[in-house]
Write a protein that holds these residues in place. Structure first.
Motif, short mmCIF file in Angstrom:
data_model
loop_
_atom_site.label_atom_id
_atom_site.label_comp_id
_atom_site.label_asym_id
_atom_site.label_seq_id
_atom_site.Cartn_x
_atom_site.Cartn_y
_atom_site.Cartn_z
N UNK A 4 0.83 -1.21 0.00
CA UNK A 4 0.00 0.00 0.00
C UNK A 4 0.87 1.26 0.00
N UNK A 5 1.97 1.24 0.77
CA UNK A 5 2.89 2.37 0.78
C UNK A 5 3.51 2.57 -0.62
N UNK A 6 3.97 1.49 -1.19
CA UNK A 6 4.59 1.55 -2.52
C UNK A 6 3.59 2.12 -3.53
N UNK A 7 2.36 1.65 -3.47
CA UNK A 7 1.33 2.15 -4.40
C UNK A 7 1.05 3.63 -4.21
N UNK A 8 1.10 4.10 -2.96
CA UNK A 8 0.82 5.52 -2.73
C UNK A 8 2.02 6.41 -3.03
N UNK A 9 3.21 5.81 -3.21
CA UNK A 9 4.44 6.54 -3.56
C UNK A 9 5.02 5.97 -4.85
N UNK A 10 4.14 5.68 -5.78
CA UNK A 10 4.48 4.99 -7.03
C UNK A 10 5.67 5.61 -7.75
N UNK A 11 5.72 6.94 -7.81
CA UNK A 11 6.78 7.62 -8.57
C UNK A 11 8.18 7.35 -8.01
N UNK A 12 8.27 7.11 -6.71
CA UNK A 12 9.57 6.84 -6.09
C UNK A 12 10.10 5.46 -6.47
N UNK A 13 9.25 4.60 -6.98
CA UNK A 13 9.64 3.22 -7.25
C UNK A 13 9.77 2.92 -8.74
N UNK A 14 9.88 3.94 -9.55
CA UNK A 14 10.10 3.74 -10.98
C UNK A 14 11.52 4.11 -11.38
N UNK A 15 12.33 4.48 -10.39
CA UNK A 15 13.72 4.84 -10.64
C UNK A 15 14.60 4.01 -9.69
N UNK A 16 15.55 3.28 -10.25
CA UNK A 16 16.39 2.37 -9.47
C UNK A 16 17.13 3.08 -8.34
N UNK A 17 17.70 4.25 -8.62
CA UNK A 17 18.45 4.99 -7.58
C UNK A 17 17.54 5.40 -6.43
N UNK A 18 16.31 5.82 -6.76
CA UNK A 18 15.36 6.18 -5.70
C UNK A 18 15.02 4.97 -4.83
N UNK A 19 14.86 3.82 -5.45
CA UNK A 19 14.58 2.60 -4.69
C UNK A 19 15.75 2.27 -3.78
N UNK A 20 16.98 2.39 -4.29
CA UNK A 20 18.16 2.12 -3.48
C UNK A 20 18.25 3.09 -2.29
N UNK A 21 17.95 4.37 -2.54
CA UNK A 21 17.94 5.35 -1.45
C UNK A 21 16.89 4.99 -0.41
N UNK A 22 15.72 4.62 -0.87
CA UNK A 22 14.64 4.24 0.04
C UNK A 22 15.03 3.01 0.86
N UNK A 23 15.65 2.02 0.22
CA UNK A 23 16.07 0.82 0.91
C UNK A 23 17.15 1.08 1.96
#
Length: 181
Positions: free
Chosen positions: A156-175
């Protein structure tokens, strides 16, 4: 798909209570599940064919109570009730408990990684994706699941922040927020 079944009655009963079933509804479901398991072992996969009076006697309650709680279990999706009317003088009722499974943490981690990779792959200029075999990535996803309380809450969090999870670097920062010390 990897999953584990509810192996002990205490774990199943706790789950049923979490789903806001009362004691009698949980007991009735577990009784139906036990009868269905026995029936399946003996080749009957249609469901449980048992009267309300027999269920009432087994649980020490009234037939009316059984009727009420069967309706509630059906309404909540825990059982399916069907009727065989092929013989006009003898209608048969079958009660089929749904199979309840819970997914193990490793399966949840793989599912989340696959979901994030699907989002990453939806962007044409994105060439990277999370490695499902990387232990550090898996551990960070596990920490994220624990942080959010469940894999569903994380999705649900990922779906509500969809734009953050379409870029690999953003995903790495989030992780990186979920690294263990």
């Amino acid at each position: 798909m990897s999953y584990i079944s509810f192996y002990d009655d205490g774990e199943l009963r706790a789950y049923l209570f979490e789903q806001e079933l009362n004691f009698l509804q949980a007991s009735l479901f577990m009784l139906l599940q036990s009868i269905d398991k026995y029936a399946q072992q003996n080749g009957n996969h249609a469901g449980v064919k048992i009267s309300n009076s027999k269920l009432a006697k087994e649980l020490g309650v009234t037939q009316r109570s059984i009727t009420t709680h069967l309706s509630k279990l059906q309404e909540l999706g825990f059982i399916k009730i069907s009727f065989d009317r092929s013989n006009s003088t003898n209608t048969k009722r079958y009660i089929k408990p749904v199979k309840l499974v819970k997914f193990g943490i490793e399966s949840q981690i793989s599912g989340i990684i696959g979901y994030i990779n699907k989002l990453l792959n939806s962007t044409l200029d994105n060439l990277d994706e999370l490695d499902n075999t990387d232990l550090e990535t898996r551990n960070k996803i596990k920490q994220a699941i624990f942080h959010f309380g469940s894999d569903t809450a994380l999705i649900n969090y990922i779906n509500s922040h969809h734009d953050e999870f379409t870029n690999y670097e953003n995903v790495q920062d989030w992780l990186s927020d979920f690294s263990t010390p």
